[in-house]
Scaffold this motif. Sequence first.
Motif, PDB file in Angstrom:
ATOM      1  N   GLY A   1       0.812  -1.216   0.000  1.00 56.84           N
ATOM      2  CA  GLY A   1       0.000   0.000   0.000  1.00 56.84           C
ATOM      3  C   GLY A   1       0.841   1.260   0.000  1.00 56.84           C
ATOM      4  O   GLY A   1       0.575   2.203  -0.756  1.00 56.84           O
ATOM      5  N   ALA A   2       1.872   1.293   0.850  1.00 61.08           N
ATOM      6  CA  ALA A   2       2.747   2.466   0.902  1.00 61.08           C
ATOM      7  C   ALA A   2       3.448   2.678  -0.433  1.00 61.08           C
ATOM      8  O   ALA A   2       3.546   3.809  -0.929  1.00 61.08           O
TER       9      ALA A   2
ATOM     10  N   ARG B   1       2.511   1.519  -3.491  1.00 64.71           N
ATOM     11  CA  ARG B   1       1.548   1.916  -4.532  1.00 64.71           C
ATOM     12  C   ARG B   1       1.188   3.391  -4.415  1.00 64.71           C
ATOM     13  O   ARG B   1       1.087   4.099  -5.430  1.00 64.71           O
ATOM     14  N   SER B   2       0.964   3.844  -3.186  1.00 66.38           N
ATOM     15  CA  SER B   2       0.604   5.237  -2.969  1.00 66.38           C
ATOM     16  C   SER B   2       1.718   6.170  -3.434  1.00 66.38           C
ATOM     17  O   SER B   2       1.466   7.166  -4.118  1.00 66.38           O
ATOM     18  N   ARG B   3       2.950   5.847  -3.063  1.00 64.89           N
ATOM     19  CA  ARG B   3       4.097   6.661  -3.478  1.00 64.89           C
ATOM     20  C   ARG B   3       4.265   6.662  -5.000  1.00 64.89           C
ATOM     21  O   ARG B   3       4.538   7.700  -5.604  1.00 64.89           O
TER      22      ARG B   3
ATOM     23  N   ALA C   1      -2.691   1.667   8.003  1.00 63.12           N
ATOM     24  CA  ALA C   1      -2.554   2.236   6.661  1.00 63.12           C
ATOM     25  C   ALA C   1      -3.582   3.343   6.434  1.00 63.12           C
ATOM     26  O   ALA C   1      -3.259   4.400   5.883  1.00 63.12           O
ATOM     27  N   ARG C   2      -4.808   3.112   6.888  1.00 54.89           N
ATOM     28  CA  ARG C   2      -5.867   4.104   6.716  1.00 54.89           C
ATOM     29  C   ARG C   2      -5.517   5.408   7.430  1.00 54.89           C
ATOM     30  O   ARG C   2      -5.793   6.500   6.908  1.00 54.89           O
TER      31      ARG C   2
ATOM     32  N   VAL D   1      -3.944   5.490   3.233  1.00 53.55           N
ATOM     33  CA  VAL D   1      -3.790   4.393   2.268  1.00 53.55           C
ATOM     34  C   VAL D   1      -4.799   3.298   2.612  1.00 53.55           C
ATOM     35  O   VAL D   1      -4.888   2.854   3.756  1.00 53.55           O
ATOM     36  N   ASP D   2      -5.555   2.862   1.609  1.00 54.01           N
ATOM     37  CA  ASP D   2      -6.549   1.806   1.800  1.00 54.01           C
ATOM     38  C   ASP D   2      -6.003   0.479   1.284  1.00 54.01           C
ATOM     39  O   ASP D   2      -5.767   0.331   0.082  1.00 54.01           O
TER      40      ASP D   2
ATOM     41  N   GLU E   1       7.126   2.924   4.927  1.00 60.84           N
ATOM     42  CA  GLU E   1       6.926   4.184   4.213  1.00 60.84           C
ATOM     43  C   GLU E   1       8.271   4.773   3.785  1.00 60.84           C
ATOM     44  O   GLU E   1       8.418   5.267   2.668  1.00 60.84           O
TER      45      GLU E   1
END
Length: 162
Positions: free
Chosen positions: A19-20, A22-24, A58-59, A63-64, A141
């Motif tokens: 998740g971290a 993908r978000s980045r 994560a939320r 980040v979901d 992260e």
Amino acid sequence: MKLLVVCLGNICRSPMGEGALRSRIARSPLAGRVTVDSAGTAGWHEGKAPDPRAVACARRHGVDISALRARPLQAADFRAFDHVLCADRSNLEAARDVAPPSLRGRAVLWLPWAGIAGTDDVPDPYYGDEAGFEHSWGLLEAAAAATVARLSAQAESGIIGP
């Protein structure tokens, strides 16, 4: 470029790391050019959602990861992914045991590979409390940010492509 984040059960560290990352990536010039997945070296939780504490952690950071589902690491992953980013030394060894001999080098300790100094392992927060999840999130992260920087530098050199 394809990246696979690996931990033991694929319900805490690796989905948070996925998740971290993908978000980045989504907020970087790498968006659409790098894909990310996660897996576990043990198949105990196959098909299950991430640990609710991992989802909540994560939320809290925007980040979901609730839609992710655990899956076991397979030998075919070493052909499908360019880098297998392991959360700790134990999972690195387990991943290399699964890998075809010629592709074992694709499995690395994520933190050192990304350039994070001071520790090699992301601790498993499963048996701990919220603070453990937050600590692991901070390391993941940081690794995600450093990974995006590393791959962006490669993209500028033409390695990743247009």
